[in-house]
Design an enzyme around this catalytic site. Structure first.
Site, short mmCIF file in Angstrom:
data_model
loop_
_atom_site.label_atom_id
_atom_site.label_comp_id
_atom_site.label_asym_id
_atom_site.label_seq_id
_atom_site.Cartn_x
_atom_site.Cartn_y
_atom_site.Cartn_z
N LYS A 53 0.86 -1.18 0.00
CA LYS A 53 0.00 0.00 0.00
C LYS A 53 0.90 1.23 0.00
O LYS A 53 1.92 1.25 0.70
CB LYS A 53 -0.90 -0.03 1.24
CG LYS A 53 -1.92 1.10 1.31
CD LYS A 53 -2.86 0.93 2.51
CE LYS A 53 -3.92 2.03 2.58
NZ LYS A 53 -4.86 1.84 3.71
N SER A 108 -9.86 2.12 2.79
CA SER A 108 -8.94 2.87 1.96
C SER A 108 -7.94 1.98 1.22
O SER A 108 -7.29 2.45 0.30
CB SER A 108 -8.17 3.87 2.83
OG SER A 108 -7.38 3.18 3.78
N SER A 113 -10.35 -0.37 6.93
CA SER A 113 -9.74 -0.25 5.60
C SER A 113 -9.05 -1.49 5.05
O SER A 113 -8.61 -1.48 3.90
CB SER A 113 -8.75 0.90 5.57
OG SER A 113 -9.45 2.09 5.40
N1 GLN Z 1 -13.41 4.43 6.36
C1 GLN Z 1 -12.76 4.83 7.57
C2 GLN Z 1 -12.30 6.26 7.47
O1 GLN Z 1 -12.56 6.85 6.48
C3 GLN Z 1 -11.61 3.92 7.88
C4 GLN Z 1 -10.42 4.19 7.07
C5 GLN Z 1 -9.27 3.31 7.47
O2 GLN Z 1 -9.44 2.27 8.08
N2 GLN Z 1 -8.08 3.75 7.11
O3 GLN Z 1 -11.71 6.78 8.34
#
Ligand code: GLN
Length: 484
Positions: A76, A151, A175
């Site tokens: 990532k 994400s 995410s």
């Molecule tokens: N969807 C969540 C957010 O927008 C989690 C994102 C994540 O786990 N990095 O914060």
């Protein structure tokens, strides 16, 4: 070759049926051909990958290979990579080349894994659809007009489309698990502190945790084994012995106590997703598992608590991007204040700015007690709910996401609906527990994920429970049409 499990690839490499160079060339070619549709990669590191593959082949020839030596993987794009751009999905870091490797990157390389590229992601890991990336949205290989989740959507789409057998990812509120669920792959977020955060660009430090994605629990277990372990450079790293997460895969699950949190099957859940999850639970019962109903009473408080704690930490972590030492710098500023203001307003996207504003607000004098302190108290009671549940159950199960993958643009104008994607996942981060998502069926030809939550340090059990299911089902072997 791209349809084989990592176990089989590893075997083929050691038996010299294929060289790491051949394998890497094969995957690079797939990336070149298929990535334009998916936009799963921000950077492809072809030259470096071939060099690393040759090095792996030398180790294999000498008989010095480990189980992952020569296997391709993607990181990532928030794990710092020496000499290779680390963008974090942001225009702010579009020109950032880290002067060092993240611990995760270093460990993967030490195990002989070959990095083929860096995957697309929501900017600074903020999002649930991968539409917040400066590099454009990622598309779901199961249907190109749908999101892959976020994400870590680039990592998930890349694995689901068989562009790479393994990928690293991170999970602050869901995410890893949500994109794994939406793309039909296996993803694990370990216990907080298992995987070093050194060199992993911070979003919300008390919630962020790196993890692994693969096509099966067995494959993900191999990758997590390479990534995890104590690191003195991360002050929240847990001093525990290195574990072999694959040792326990085959253990019998007769008598396993599965807790079903009542709150994970209520309003808001697409009933068709619920039906897939229930069918999976019946499969477990046939394997000898026992079902107990548990209460996670404060589930509905986890989104509000998360959206105070995460932005608060983000506002502080992102203060470092001021255009002075690195990152985007504005041109022709009119004084220092203008320099900061313009560098930051030009460098950050809308969602990141929204979080910084919320975070700054909840931390400001006069509001701290009302919001931040309150959220920390909620965090404690959410954690206590889990502790009570784990007195009755060995693992908890439910849906990972309330729906299957939605269409691009569908939730973009409504941040709160987007935030609700993590309704089942983000309490796990607030509590610091390990959890995974595995494929468990389809609705409208789109994958459904089963969420399995474990007690602290119980990753080996999670892999075992997931693996046993994958031995009696074939959801995880399904391939998106056109990516065979
Ligand atoms: N969807 C969540 C957010 O927008 C989690 C994102 C994540 O786990 N990095 O914060």
């Amino acid at each position: 070759m791209h349809l084989k499990s990592v176990f089989d690839l590893s075997k083929a490499l050691r038996e010299k049926k294929v060289s790491s160079r051949e394998l890497v060339v094969h995957f690079l070619k797939r990336i070149e051909e298929r990535n334009p549709e998916l936009n799963a990669f921000i950077t492809v590191t072809q030259e470096q990958a071939l060099k690393e593959a040759d090095r792996a082949d030398v180790l294999i020839a000498r008989g010095e290979a480990g189980p992952l030596t020569g296997v391709p993987l993607a990181h990532k794009d928030l794990f710092c990579t020496l000499g290779v751009r680390t963008s974090c999905g942001s225009s702010m870091l579009d020109n950032f080349i880290a002067p060092y490797d993240a611990t995760v990157v270093e460990r993967c390389r030490d195990q002989g894994l070959v990095m083929v590229g860096k995957t697309n992601m929501d900017e600074f890991a903020m999002g649930s659809s991968n539409e917040n990336s400066y590099y454009g949205p990622v598309r779901n290989p199961w249907s190109l007009d749908r999101v892959p989740g976020g994400s870590s959507g680039g990592s998930a789409a890349a694995v689901a489309a068989r562009l790479v057998p393994l990928a690293t990812c991170t999970d602050t509120g869901g995410s890893i698990r949500q994109p794994a669920s939406l793309t039909g792959i296996t993803g694990i977020k370990p216990t907080y502190g298992r995987v070093s955060r050194y060199g992993m660009i911070a979003f919300a430090s008390s919630l962020d945790q790196g993890g692994a994605m693969g096509l099966s629990a067995a494959d993900a277990a191999l990758l997590l084994g390479a990534m995890a372990g104590f690191d003195e450079r991360d002050s929240t790293s847990l001093a525990r012995d290195q574990e072999q997460f694959t040792d326990n895969l085959e253990a019998d699950i007769d008598g396993l106590r599965i807790g079903l949190p009542r709150q994970h099957f209520g309003e808001g859940l697409d009933p068709r997703v619920g039906a897939c999850v229930e069918a999976a639970i019946e499969d477990y019962q046939r394997m000898g598992a026992r079902i107990v109903e548990v209460d996670l009473e404060n589930t509905d408080l986890s989104i509000p608590a998360y959206y105070v704690v995460a932005p608060a930490e983000a506002s502080s972590n992102l203060a470092r991007y001021d255009g002075v030492r690195f990152g985007h710098r504005t041109e022709n500023p009119q004084g220092l204040e203008d320099f900061y203001k313009r560098s930051r307003s030009e460098g950050f996207g809308a969602e990141v700015k929204r979080r910084i504003m919320i975070g700054t607000y909840v931390l400001s004098a006069g509001y701290y007690d009302a919001y931040y302190l309150k959220a920390q108290q909620l965090r404690r009671i959410i954690k206590e709910d889990f502790q009570r549940a784990f007195e009755q159950a060995d693992v908890l199960m439910g849906p990972t996401s309330p729906s299957v993958a939605f269409r691009l643009g569908e939730k973009l104008d409504d941040p709160v609906t987007m935030y609700l994607c993590d309704i089942y996942t983000n309490a796990v981060n607030l509590a610091g527990l390990p959890a995974m998502s595995i494929p468990a069926g389809f609705v409208e030809s789109m994958p459904v994920g089963l969420h399995i939550i474990g007690n602290y340090f119980d990753e080996a059990r999670l892999f075992n429970v997931a693996h046993r299911y994958q031995q009696v089902t074939d959801w995880h072997t399904r391939i998106p049409l056109g990516f065979e």
